[in-house]
Scaffold this motif. Structure first.
Motif, PDB file in Angstrom:
ATOM      1  N   MET A  39      25.837 -65.800  13.263  1.00  0.00           N
ATOM      2  CA  MET A  39      24.449 -65.488  12.922  1.00  0.00           C
ATOM      3  C   MET A  39      23.974 -64.258  13.691  1.00  0.00           C
ATOM      4  SD  MET A  39      21.019 -67.770  13.598  1.00  0.00           S
ATOM      5  CE  MET A  39      20.855 -67.363  15.345  1.00  0.00           C
ATOM      6  N   LEU A  40      24.269 -64.216  14.988  1.00  0.00           N
ATOM      7  CA  LEU A  40      23.832 -63.086  15.797  1.00  0.00           C
ATOM      8  C   LEU A  40      24.558 -61.807  15.400  1.00  0.00           C
ATOM      9  CD1 LEU A  40      23.502 -64.888  19.236  1.00  0.00           C
ATOM     10  CD2 LEU A  40      21.657 -64.107  17.747  1.00  0.00           C
ATOM     11  N   GLY A  41      25.798 -61.934  14.973  1.00  0.00           N
ATOM     12  CA  GLY A  41      26.527 -60.764  14.497  1.00  0.00           C
ATOM     13  C   GLY A  41      25.909 -60.167  13.245  1.00  0.00           C
ATOM     14  N   ALA A  42      25.297 -61.018  12.432  1.00  0.00           N
ATOM     15  CA  ALA A  42      24.692 -60.562  11.174  1.00  0.00           C
ATOM     16  C   ALA A  42      23.228 -60.177  11.331  1.00  0.00           C
ATOM     17  CB  ALA A  42      24.815 -61.664  10.123  1.00  0.00           C
ATOM     18  N   CYS A  43      22.593 -60.591  12.424  1.00  0.00           N
ATOM     19  CA  CYS A  43      21.148 -60.405  12.590  1.00  0.00           C
ATOM     20  C   CYS A  43      20.802 -58.923  12.744  1.00  0.00           C
ATOM     21  CB  CYS A  43      20.679 -61.188  13.816  1.00  0.00           C
ATOM     22  SG  CYS A  43      18.943 -60.926  14.225  1.00  0.00           S
ATOM     23  N   ASN A  44      19.868 -58.456  11.947  1.00  0.00           N
ATOM     24  CA  ASN A  44      19.358 -57.093  12.082  1.00  0.00           C
ATOM     25  C   ASN A  44      17.872 -57.084  11.729  1.00  0.00           C
ATOM     26  OD1 ASN A  44      18.722 -54.418  12.095  1.00  0.00           O
ATOM     27  ND2 ASN A  44      20.449 -53.755  10.858  1.00  0.00           N
ATOM     28  N   MET A  45      17.039 -57.090  12.746  1.00  0.00           N
ATOM     29  CA  MET A  45      15.586 -57.127  12.567  1.00  0.00           C
ATOM     30  C   MET A  45      14.950 -55.746  12.760  1.00  0.00           C
ATOM     31  SD  MET A  45      15.251 -60.188  11.715  1.00  0.00           S
ATOM     32  CE  MET A  45      13.486 -59.960  11.467  1.00  0.00           C
ATOM     33  N   THR A  46      15.760 -54.692  12.753  1.00  0.00           N
ATOM     34  CA  THR A  46      15.263 -53.346  13.057  1.00  0.00           C
ATOM     35  C   THR A  46      14.112 -52.938  12.149  1.00  0.00           C
ATOM     36  OG1 THR A  46      17.499 -52.749  13.766  1.00  0.00           O
ATOM     37  CG2 THR A  46      15.969 -50.948  13.361  1.00  0.00           C
ATOM     38  N   ALA A  47      14.235 -53.221  10.854  1.00  0.00           N
ATOM     39  CA  ALA A  47      13.226 -52.768   9.897  1.00  0.00           C
ATOM     40  C   ALA A  47      11.860 -53.397  10.160  1.00  0.00           C
ATOM     41  CB  ALA A  47      13.676 -53.072   8.476  1.00  0.00           C
ATOM     42  N   ALA A  48      11.838 -54.553  10.805  1.00  0.00           N
ATOM     43  CA  ALA A  48      10.568 -55.247  11.043  1.00  0.00           C
ATOM     44  C   ALA A  48       9.797 -54.683  12.232  1.00  0.00           C
ATOM     45  CB  ALA A  48      10.829 -56.739  11.278  1.00  0.00           C
ATOM     46  N   LEU A  49      10.457 -53.970  13.126  1.00  0.00           N
ATOM     47  CA  LEU A  49       9.824 -53.585  14.388  1.00  0.00           C
ATOM     48  C   LEU A  49       8.541 -52.764  14.213  1.00  0.00           C
ATOM     49  CD1 LEU A  49      12.989 -52.772  16.566  1.00  0.00           C
ATOM     50  CD2 LEU A  49      11.755 -54.947  16.355  1.00  0.00           C
ATOM     51  N   PRO A  50       8.517 -51.747  13.348  1.00  0.00           N
ATOM     52  CA  PRO A  50       7.282 -50.955  13.231  1.00  0.00           C
ATOM     53  C   PRO A  50       6.101 -51.744  12.671  1.00  0.00           C
ATOM     54  CG  PRO A  50       9.162 -49.778  12.298  1.00  0.00           C
ATOM     55  CD  PRO A  50       9.596 -51.187  12.526  1.00  0.00           C
ATOM     56  N   ARG A  51       6.353 -52.893  12.056  1.00  0.00           N
ATOM     57  CA  ARG A  51       5.285 -53.693  11.465  1.00  0.00           C
ATOM     58  C   ARG A  51       4.641 -54.650  12.466  1.00  0.00           C
ATOM     59  NH1 ARG A  51       9.307 -54.732   7.453  1.00  0.00           N
ATOM     60  NH2 ARG A  51       9.235 -56.970   7.926  1.00  0.00           N
ATOM     61  N   LEU A  52       5.205 -54.758  13.648  1.00  0.00           N
ATOM     62  CA  LEU A  52       4.693 -55.714  14.636  1.00  0.00           C
ATOM     63  C   LEU A  52       3.451 -55.140  15.313  1.00  0.00           C
ATOM     64  CD1 LEU A  52       8.081 -56.878  16.198  1.00  0.00           C
ATOM     65  CD2 LEU A  52       6.800 -57.901  14.306  1.00  0.00           C
ATOM     66  N   LYS A  53       2.313 -55.779  15.103  1.00  0.00           N
ATOM     67  CA  LYS A  53       1.043 -55.269  15.607  1.00  0.00           C
ATOM     68  C   LYS A  53       0.468 -56.109  16.749  1.00  0.00           C
ATOM     69  CE  LYS A  53       1.259 -52.202  12.368  1.00  0.00           C
ATOM     70  NZ  LYS A  53       1.758 -50.852  12.734  1.00  0.00           N
ATOM     71  N   MET A  54       1.099 -57.231  17.058  1.00  0.00           N
ATOM     72  CA  MET A  54       0.607 -58.095  18.134  1.00  0.00           C
ATOM     73  C   MET A  54       1.056 -57.547  19.493  1.00  0.00           C
ATOM     74  SD  MET A  54       3.602 -59.028  16.661  1.00  0.00           S
ATOM     75  CE  MET A  54       3.184 -60.182  15.346  1.00  0.00           C
ATOM     76  N   PRO A  55       0.420 -57.985  20.592  1.00  0.00           N
ATOM     77  CA  PRO A  55       0.882 -57.564  21.921  1.00  0.00           C
ATOM     78  C   PRO A  55       2.340 -57.985  22.150  1.00  0.00           C
ATOM     79  CG  PRO A  55      -1.270 -58.613  22.077  1.00  0.00           C
ATOM     80  CD  PRO A  55      -0.781 -58.851  20.679  1.00  0.00           C
ATOM     81  N   VAL A  56       3.141 -57.081  22.709  1.00  0.00           N
ATOM     82  CA  VAL A  56       4.566 -57.341  22.931  1.00  0.00           C
ATOM     83  C   VAL A  56       4.952 -56.864  24.323  1.00  0.00           C
ATOM     84  CG1 VAL A  56       6.927 -56.853  22.167  1.00  0.00           C
ATOM     85  CG2 VAL A  56       5.092 -57.080  20.466  1.00  0.00           C
ATOM     86  N   ARG A  57       5.587 -57.747  25.086  1.00  0.00           N
ATOM     87  CA  ARG A  57       6.130 -57.388  26.390  1.00  0.00           C
ATOM     88  C   ARG A  57       7.636 -57.577  26.353  1.00  0.00           C
ATOM     89  NH1 ARG A  57       2.122 -56.368  30.062  1.00  0.00           N
ATOM     90  NH2 ARG A  57       3.699 -56.166  31.701  1.00  0.00           N
ATOM     91  N   ILE A  58       8.345 -56.564  26.819  1.00  0.00           N
ATOM     92  CA  ILE A  58       9.805 -56.537  26.799  1.00  0.00           C
ATOM     93  C   ILE A  58      10.292 -56.473  28.243  1.00  0.00           C
ATOM     94  CG2 ILE A  58      11.833 -55.242  25.996  1.00  0.00           C
ATOM     95  CD1 ILE A  58       9.804 -53.933  23.920  1.00  0.00           C
ATOM     96  N   ALA A  59      11.310 -57.252  28.568  1.00  0.00           N
ATOM     97  CA  ALA A  59      11.887 -57.192  29.917  1.00  0.00           C
ATOM     98  C   ALA A  59      13.393 -57.348  29.821  1.00  0.00           C
ATOM     99  CB  ALA A  59      11.301 -58.277  30.823  1.00  0.00           C
ATOM    100  N   VAL A  60      14.115 -56.694  30.735  1.00  0.00           N
ATOM    101  CA  VAL A  60      15.578 -56.726  30.730  1.00  0.00           C
ATOM    102  C   VAL A  60      16.080 -56.450  32.140  1.00  0.00           C
ATOM    103  CG1 VAL A  60      15.760 -54.252  30.157  1.00  0.00           C
ATOM    104  CG2 VAL A  60      17.650 -55.822  29.561  1.00  0.00           C
ATOM    105  N   GLY A  61      17.209 -57.061  32.476  1.00  0.00           N
ATOM    106  CA  GLY A  61      17.835 -56.800  33.763  1.00  0.00           C
ATOM    107  C   GLY A  61      18.547 -55.466  33.781  1.00  0.00           C
ATOM    108  N   ASP A  62      18.498 -54.779  34.927  1.00  0.00           N
ATOM    109  CA  ASP A  62      19.127 -53.449  34.986  1.00  0.00           C
ATOM    110  C   ASP A  62      20.647 -53.514  34.938  1.00  0.00           C
ATOM    111  OD1 ASP A  62      19.482 -54.524  37.549  1.00  0.00           O
ATOM    112  OD2 ASP A  62      19.029 -52.643  38.600  1.00  0.00           O
ATOM    113  N   GLU A  63      21.217 -54.695  35.189  1.00  0.00           N
ATOM    114  CA  GLU A  63      22.669 -54.844  35.124  1.00  0.00           C
ATOM    115  C   GLU A  63      23.125 -55.587  33.864  1.00  0.00           C
ATOM    116  OE1 GLU A  63      24.706 -56.302  38.595  1.00  0.00           O
ATOM    117  OE2 GLU A  63      23.196 -55.491  39.959  1.00  0.00           O
ATOM    118  N   ASP A  64      22.222 -55.755  32.898  1.00  0.00           N
ATOM    119  CA  ASP A  64      22.557 -56.500  31.678  1.00  0.00           C
ATOM    120  C   ASP A  64      23.520 -55.677  30.823  1.00  0.00           C
ATOM    121  OD1 ASP A  64      22.645 -57.952  29.310  1.00  0.00           O
ATOM    122  OD2 ASP A  64      20.482 -58.280  29.227  1.00  0.00           O
TER     123      ASP A  64
END
Length: 268
Positions: free
Chosen positions: A191-216
């Protein structure tokens, strides 16, 4: 903590738990990563339940939830969450997920934008662009069992220092991982190999916080930067000395991100 179950639209049963209680702030749903379960959030939720209600659950194919035959689709996981929200009586909620949970968060926000009051995207991506690698991992699980993946997983999950100093968290995470069935794990990998949500990103209008580890190196910082550039108004936090499962490795940082998200989402 009381584990409850409910049936989603295709009859699969999901296990879930409500923590805290509704107050003035919007409620929060937290979605775990691949191979984990609702206990993934145990160190994060205490800082949130003082403010609002928190819903944690085992995604289909994981934990105490049903493990139907595949193929799995991220859109079906999003539908599961919509049905779960209906069941607990929440019209909308802040939705946050780590890794696989972030992919499901994006799928939910794309399909049910009016129900996603805000998003937390941790250690995740809209598109792995690596179906062959996910298929390889799925086949390893099916042919050699999950034990064969433990070393690969744990070195990605946590920094070397954390694995050495927090053997309790490491051992608990491995135990949850090994409790999965190889088939459900493999289907989720595909499922994760097939998942592609890229096209939806510009449509997201709600508040969004992104976080990631620097060694990820499972979902590198560049993937979070791609999310940040594509989602207008989003914030990006790069966490030092952390790898892929930041809610386990640095729960206080993730709890702080979620508290900030609560502050930017209007009360319901």
């Amino acid at each position: 903590m009381t584990i409850s179950t409910m049936s989603v639209r295709d009859g699969a049963r999901l296990a879930y738990e409500l923590r805290g209680r509704l107050k003035d702030a919007p409620p929060i749903v937290l979605i775990h990563s691949l191979g984990m379960d609702h206990t993934f959030w145990n160190a994060v939720t205490p800082a949130l339940t003082e403010t609002t209600a928190v819903l944690v659950y085992d995604c289909r194919g994981h934990g105490r939830s049903d493990k139907p035959a595949g193929p799995y689709r991220v859109e079906a996981f999003a539908d599961d969450l919509a049905d779960l929200l209906d069941h607990v009586g929440w019209r909308s909620a802040i939705v946050a997920g780590a890794s696989m949970g972030g992919c499901i968060t994006l799928a939910f926000a794309a399909a049910y934008p009016q129900r996603a009051a805000g998003l937390g995207l941790f250690d995740t991506t809209a598109w792995y662009d690596a179906p062959d690698k996910w298929e390889e991992r799925a086949r390893t699980a099916e042919t050699k069992g999950l034990d064969a993946l433990v070393e690969f997983q744990t070195t990605r999950w946590f920094t070397d220092a954390f694995r050495a100093s927090r053997k309790d968290v490491l051992d608990a995470s491995v135990a949850v991982f090994l409790a999965n069935t190889a088939q459900a794990y493999a289907e989720t990998c595909r499922m994760l190999g097939a998942c592609n949500m890229t096209a939806a990103l510009p449509r997201l209008k709600m508040p969004v916080r992104i976080a990631v580890g620097d060694e990820d190196y499972a979902t590198p910082v560049a993937m979070s930067q791609t999310l940040h550039r594509a989602i207008a108004g989003s914030t990006l936090t790069v966490i030092t000395n952390a790898r892929h499962l930041t809610p386990l490795e640095c729960p206080q940082v993730i709890a702080a991100e979620l508290r900030k998200l609560i502050e930017t989402v209007p009360a319901q």
